[in-house]
Design a protein around this motif. Structure first.
Motif, PDB file in Angstrom:
ATOM      1  N   LEU A 302       0.817  -1.214   0.000  1.00 16.39           N
ATOM      2  CA  LEU A 302       0.000   0.000   0.000  1.00 16.39           C
ATOM      3  C   LEU A 302       0.849   1.260   0.000  1.00 16.39           C
ATOM      4  CD1 LEU A 302      -2.858  -0.785   2.516  1.00 16.39           C
ATOM      5  CD2 LEU A 302      -3.074  -0.285   0.091  1.00 16.39           C
ATOM      6  N   PHE A 303       2.036   1.177   0.593  1.00 20.60           N
ATOM      7  CA  PHE A 303       2.847   2.368   0.713  1.00 20.60           C
ATOM      8  C   PHE A 303       3.330   2.871  -0.648  1.00 20.60           C
ATOM      9  CE2 PHE A 303       6.710   4.757   1.983  1.00 20.60           C
ATOM     10  CZ  PHE A 303       6.072   5.686   2.782  1.00 20.60           C
ATOM     11  N   SER A 304       3.317   1.993  -1.661  1.00 20.19           N
ATOM     12  CA  SER A 304       3.753   2.417  -2.995  1.00 20.19           C
ATOM     13  C   SER A 304       2.645   3.148  -3.750  1.00 20.19           C
ATOM     14  CB  SER A 304       4.221   1.203  -3.795  1.00 20.19           C
ATOM     15  OG  SER A 304       3.134   0.328  -4.014  1.00 20.19           O
ATOM     16  N   LEU A 305       1.434   3.123  -3.198  1.00 20.86           N
ATOM     17  CA  LEU A 305       0.286   3.710  -3.901  1.00 20.86           C
ATOM     18  C   LEU A 305       0.446   5.205  -4.202  1.00 20.86           C
ATOM     19  CD1 LEU A 305      -2.543   3.060  -5.026  1.00 20.86           C
ATOM     20  CD2 LEU A 305      -3.478   3.635  -2.808  1.00 20.86           C
ATOM     21  N   PRO A 306       0.812   6.038  -3.202  1.00 20.84           N
ATOM     22  CA  PRO A 306       0.965   7.466  -3.514  1.00 20.84           C
ATOM     23  C   PRO A 306       1.970   7.710  -4.638  1.00 20.84           C
ATOM     24  CG  PRO A 306       1.091   7.098  -1.148  1.00 20.84           C
ATOM     25  CD  PRO A 306       1.078   5.752  -1.791  1.00 20.84           C
ATOM     26  N   GLY A 307       3.076   6.982  -4.616  1.00 17.26           N
ATOM     27  CA  GLY A 307       4.098   7.131  -5.652  1.00 17.26           C
ATOM     28  C   GLY A 307       3.553   6.801  -7.034  1.00 17.26           C
TER      29      GLY A 307
END
Lengths: 321, 415
Positions: A302-307
């Motif tokens: 999920l942490f890659s979503l903003p990127g």
């Protein structure tokens, strides 16, 4: 630590500080209690993400370290009347010592030997919890564990425990971010990239890996102690292999390459069943489906979503201008 | 606050409109008249409808429940959930309690103590239930007791351990019989038949080890002599080694304490070794499923077991105080769910019965419900005849079990 992380910590702390306001809305008033468990699991997943994302090792025994902390605190305080704080420290030392013993031989080898060693270790600890009835009361578990207190203030209410748990979690977060952005962190990244290359550059790979493993075990132990003092009752199933696997899942769902991801993963996996309750008997199916979709479409968590969103938006903006 | 703001806002907008043009003023006049008419109609409608609607849809009494519906212990939680839901349906079909329907909110704990705690918090804070029944396991029950005691809410557990109600906790009650009572029932039966020497054959599981502790604790008090104490693993496929050892002793009786496949394996071995002539075999109260007789394939013949009356409802004497209650539950359950009834579902049924009895007598007042539960006397449920007291929040004794012997492949009463 980097300005972005500092800003992140600042905003996150404000969020944590204000979150209990949801307790005033009746429909979500129980979220504060759940957030305590998010904090406890986040303490473990943060350490695990360091181990997995930076040292490239998998542990299937972190539920056991969680249990060691909980049982050490529980037994020392409830059965021997020892002050909870030294008991918590005792748990940390015990877990760290055990981590050195389990980790040293397996982390000197290349490959996933730690996963195997910790799998066996977790089972052994689980059996010990069940079988040493005189000490742990076996499968029944035991209660009457006192709440923590400091300078006469007793951490009795949900709110007090919430702030205690999250204060500890944020301190751990800052500590880990410091490690990652130090020489140790860079050494760990290089090991993850290529162990041979790192070693030729003079990085003592096995020593760093053992250090990270011990740190993560100690953090899990603290989480366990806080669990015991909050719930006031412990029994073996809470610390079984299934929970270890769940912890790994949280790290993977959140995003292995970041401690922030570990917190997000812990929050999502803990809250998701709560949000899916309205589906009644189909909640398990939906739960699996959500996890599956995340893994398929966001393999980096999920942490890659903003990127990803940022990158998909910026080219269009550029072409427009 | 929100509506107040809206009202002032509307008035301001209206005033703004009025001060602008005549045409709008005319329209607003029309609008005003229309809206006054509209309000009158609404008020009239409300006056007409309100009393009727109050009578019809009285506020439901909310009861919370948590069971291990899924996971390793779903064999407990599923029948419990089904039974509690069936109770809700039946009582609402009969018009509810004093005109109030009941609303049962069931959550799954998956047998996990942490989840049980989260769900109980949700029931108390979000759902604002009046009373809670469940969880299915002793571990999950013990984990939520601090929450229950702090929230001061009536709580009837469906888990077995004696620790739940000893020492007595103010708000905590339970319906299942304990293993202490099962052990007592066996020892009393042995003594009645002049048997005093026994061998123990127990599994090293939660159920088995708890039974072993009680068997050893009560033996000296009741004049029983334990001459062998053998333990086996829950996944063992043969108990001949343990039984051969027992064969060499002067035991008269073997007491086997386990659930799952091992409870069938041990009586098969007992028959195969030809030990059924010399040693009488007692199984625990966990033996009460007809499937065990089928799986044993004849080896169950002559095996004794203290069983809750749910599984033997149809062979109870006609004048037995529990008979009608138990038989109705059994028939309803088997008809609705097309599955064999178990004692476990009965625990939830009894819990629902007690809580609704309390609601009917004293209304939705938590403290009064607690007091009522503590004073339940002579209630013939599925688990036995309950006699609660301030010292005993379970209210059952060894009489809650019926001593059963397997005869011609069926349960039979014995004395």
């Amino acid at each position: 630590m980097g300005r972005r992380n500092l800003i992140g910590i600042l905003f996150f702390s404000i969020f944590i500080l204000l979150f209990p306001l949801v307790g005033r809305i009746s429909a979500v008033s129980h979220y504060v209690d759940i957030m305590i468990f998010v904090g406890l699991t986040a303490m473990i997943t943060m350490g695990l993400s360091l181990l997995m994302g930076y040292a490239g090792q998998i542990s299937l025994g972190h539920a056991a370290f969680y249990g060691l902390g909980a049982y050490t605190s529980g037994i020392l305080t409830a059965k021997y009347g020892i002050n909870p704080w030294p008991a918590l420290l005792a748990g940390i030392f015990l877990s760290a010592a055990v981590a050195v013993i389990v980790g040293s031989p397996s982390l000197k080898l290349r490959g996933h030997y730690l996963a195997m060693a910790t799998l066996a270790f977790g089972e052994i600890i689980y059996i010990i919890f069940n079988e040493t009835v005189s000490l742990t009361e076996g499968p029944d578990g035991f209660g009457n564990i006192p709440h923590l207190s400091i300078f006469g203030f007793k951490f009795e209410s949900i709110l007090a425990n919430y702030y205690l748990v999250w204060a500890v979690a944020i301190i751990m977060l800052i500590f880990l971010l410091n490690i990652i952005h130090s020489r140790v962190g860079r050494a760990l990244s290089s090991i993850h990239g290529s162990e041979i290359a790192a070693m030729t550059m003079g990085v003592n790979a096995s020593r760093y890996k053992i250090q990270v493993f011990v740190i993560s075990a100690a953090m899990a132990s603290v989480a366990g102690s806080l669990y015991a003092h909050y719930v006031q009752f412990i029994n073996p199933p809470v610390f079984d292999l299934f929970f270890s696997i769940k912890l790994l899942m949280m790290v993977i769902i959140g995003g292995m390459a970041s401690v922030w991801g570990a917190i997000i993963g812990a929050a999502l996996i803990t809250f998701l069943p709560e949000w899916l309750l309205f589906l009644e008997d189909f909640d398990i199916l939906a739960y699996g489906l959500v996890l599956l979709l995340i893994i398929i479409f966001l393999p980096k968590g999920l942490f890659s979503l903003p990127g990803i969103l940022y990158r998909s938006v910026t080219p269009r903006l550029k072409s427009r201008s | 606050m929100g509506t107040g703001y809206n009202k002032t806002h509307n008035i301001l907008v209206l005033a703004d409109h009025l001060s602008h043009t005549k045409t709008i003023q005319f329209n607003e006049d029309m609008l005003m008249k229309k809206s006054i008419l509209f309000v009158c109609v609404i008020l009239l409608a409300l006056i007409l409808i309100t009393p009727a609607s109050i009578c019809k849809a009285a506020e439901p009494y909310k009861i919370g429940a948590v069971f291990s519906v899924t996971g390793r212990t779903s064999f407990l939680g599923e029948p419990e959930r089904n039974s509690a839901k069936m109770f809700e349906e039946q009582i609402n079909a009969a018009g509810g309690i004093n005109g109030h329907p009941i609303e049962l909110i069931v959550y799954d704990t998956e047998g996990d103590a942490t989840k049980a705690k989260n769900r109980i918090e949700r029931l108390i804070r979000k759902d604002k239930v009046i009373a809670i029944i469940g969880p299915s396991l002793s571990g999950t029950t013990m984990a939520v007791i601090p929450v229950i005691e702090k929230a001061e809410i009536p709580f009837v557990s469906c888990a077995a351990s004696i620790k739940i109600v000893q020492p007595v906790k103010k708000w905590v009650f339970k319906t299942p019989q304990t293993d202490t009572q099962a052990v007592e029932a066996i020892y009393l039966h042995m003594k009645k038949h002049g048997l005093t020497r026994t061998a123990l054959l127990t599994a090293n599981t939660g159920f088995g080890s708890s039974g072993r502790v009680q068997l050893k604790k009560l033996a000296p008090k009741m004049g029983i002599n334990i001459v062998a104490d053998e333990v086996f693993g829950p996944k063992d496929t043969s108990m001949t080694a343990q039984l051969t050892k027992i064969r060499g002793t002067d035991a008269q009786v073997i007491i086997g304490w386990t659930v799952g496949p091992t409870q069938v394996i041990m009586i098969k071995n007992w028959k195969q070794l030809g030990m059924d002539k010399k040693f009488r075999f007692y199984e625990s109260h966990g033996f009460g499923s007809k499937r065990n007789i089928e799986l044993a394939g004849g080896a169950a013949e002559g095996v004794y077991a203290p069983l809750g009356r749910v599984v033997v409802a149809d062979i109870l004497p006609a004048d037995h105080p529990q008979r009608n209650f138990v038989l109705k539950y059994k028939n309803d359950y088997e008809k609705k769910f097309k599955a064999e009834v178990s004692t476990f579902g009965g625990h939830a049924w009894d819990a629902m019965a007690m809580v609704t009895m309390a609601l009917k007598a004293v209304g939705p007042d938590k403290a009064k419900i607690r007091d009522y539960l503590e004073n339940i006397k002579g209630f013939a449920g599925t688990g036995g005849v309950f006699n609660m007291s301030p010292q005993d929040h379970c209210g059952l004794d060894s009489g809650a079990f019926e001593m059963i012997v397997v005869k011609d492949g069926k349960w039979a009463l014995t004395d």
